[in-house]
Design a protein around this motif. Sequence first.
Motif, PDB file in Angstrom:
ATOM      1  N   UNK A  54      28.968 -30.680 -30.920  1.00  0.00           N
ATOM      2  CA  UNK A  54      29.544 -29.352 -31.129  1.00  0.00           C
ATOM      3  C   UNK A  54      30.594 -29.092 -30.058  1.00  0.00           C
ATOM      4  N   UNK A  55      31.781 -28.650 -30.481  1.00  0.00           N
ATOM      5  CA  UNK A  55      32.820 -28.318 -29.495  1.00  0.00           C
ATOM      6  C   UNK A  55      32.392 -27.106 -28.662  1.00  0.00           C
ATOM      7  N   UNK A  56      32.976 -26.942 -27.474  1.00  0.00           N
ATOM      8  CA  UNK A  56      32.676 -25.748 -26.662  1.00  0.00           C
ATOM      9  C   UNK A  56      33.226 -24.498 -27.350  1.00  0.00           C
ATOM     10  N   UNK A  57      32.680 -23.341 -27.044  1.00  0.00           N
ATOM     11  CA  UNK A  57      33.112 -22.112 -27.723  1.00  0.00           C
ATOM     12  C   UNK A  57      34.624 -21.858 -27.683  1.00  0.00           C
ATOM     13  N   UNK A  58      35.296 -22.155 -26.577  1.00  0.00           N
ATOM     14  CA  UNK A  58      36.733 -21.902 -26.472  1.00  0.00           C
ATOM     15  C   UNK A  58      37.530 -22.731 -27.486  1.00  0.00           C
ATOM     16  N   UNK A  59      36.995 -23.878 -27.887  1.00  0.00           N
ATOM     17  CA  UNK A  59      37.729 -24.769 -28.797  1.00  0.00           C
ATOM     18  C   UNK A  59      37.927 -24.138 -30.173  1.00  0.00           C
ATOM     19  N   UNK A  60      37.003 -23.284 -30.569  1.00  0.00           N
ATOM     20  CA  UNK A  60      37.118 -22.694 -31.898  1.00  0.00           C
ATOM     21  C   UNK A  60      38.368 -21.818 -32.011  1.00  0.00           C
ATOM     22  N   UNK A  61      38.621 -20.992 -31.015  1.00  0.00           N
ATOM     23  CA  UNK A  61      39.845 -20.183 -31.024  1.00  0.00           C
ATOM     24  C   UNK A  61      41.090 -21.043 -30.937  1.00  0.00           C
ATOM     25  N   UNK A  62      41.024 -22.101 -30.132  1.00  0.00           N
ATOM     26  CA  UNK A  62      42.176 -22.996 -29.988  1.00  0.00           C
ATOM     27  C   UNK A  62      42.492 -23.714 -31.292  1.00  0.00           C
ATOM     28  N   UNK A  63      41.480 -24.007 -32.086  1.00  0.00           N
ATOM     29  CA  UNK A  63      41.699 -24.700 -33.363  1.00  0.00           C
ATOM     30  C   UNK A  63      42.039 -23.708 -34.469  1.00  0.00           C
ATOM     31  N   UNK A  64      41.309 -22.598 -34.532  1.00  0.00           N
ATOM     32  CA  UNK A  64      41.528 -21.663 -35.635  1.00  0.00           C
ATOM     33  C   UNK A  64      42.895 -21.006 -35.595  1.00  0.00           C
ATOM     34  N   UNK A  65      43.451 -20.781 -34.416  1.00  0.00           N
ATOM     35  CA  UNK A  65      44.744 -20.097 -34.336  1.00  0.00           C
ATOM     36  C   UNK A  65      45.839 -20.841 -35.110  1.00  0.00           C
ATOM     37  N   UNK A  66      46.081 -22.131 -34.856  1.00  0.00           N
ATOM     38  CA  UNK A  66      47.105 -22.806 -35.664  1.00  0.00           C
ATOM     39  C   UNK A  66      46.695 -22.980 -37.131  1.00  0.00           C
ATOM     40  N   UNK A  67      45.397 -23.117 -37.389  1.00  0.00           N
ATOM     41  CA  UNK A  67      44.970 -23.239 -38.782  1.00  0.00           C
ATOM     42  C   UNK A  67      45.245 -21.951 -39.550  1.00  0.00           C
ATOM     43  N   UNK A  68      44.992 -20.827 -38.915  1.00  0.00           N
ATOM     44  CA  UNK A  68      45.315 -19.544 -39.552  1.00  0.00           C
ATOM     45  C   UNK A  68      46.822 -19.425 -39.781  1.00  0.00           C
TER      46      UNK A  68
END
Length: 168
Positions: A54-68
């Motif tokens: 599981x990625x660290x919590x900060x990674x989710x925002x870093x990934x979701x931003x460009x995906x959005x």
Amino acid sequence: MDTESRNAKTPARDERALWYGLAAAGVAATAVAGGMAVDPRSSWYRSLRKPSWQPPPWAFGAVWTPLYATLAYASGHALGITEGTRRRRLLASVACNLALNAGWNWLFFRLRSPRAGLVGCALLDLSNVELIRRTARVDATTAYTLLPYAAWSAFATGLNAAIVRRNP
């Protein structure tokens, strides 16, 4: 072909810009609505047994931003170059996808139900396939920009499933 005939077949630039704006607003609202439910620091979430990958919590925002961003672009572009019934169906597909995207956070974090979250993830995966299919009918190149979004959602489904298995 004269300019008037060409404009009759192609949505006006202002109309296309409006669709980009509406798509961006919808995606931003999705991010905000979904983010309101997330609390990775809660004692409940920290108590869950999670897989080592599981990625660290900060990674989710870093990934979701460009995906959005790609989701907003692809949706706005496709909606801006189509019309009629095809546009209405594509718009419904986008709206459903955004609702499922934000809804996962509420199912998993607010309901504290990894199982409900897994159902939400599976529905989002199906919605992603439908959205890509509808987008490809309008512009195949634009549909390709949705593949990272679909791939990350599939990864999230696998992660959610791993959490369900570890937390009966």
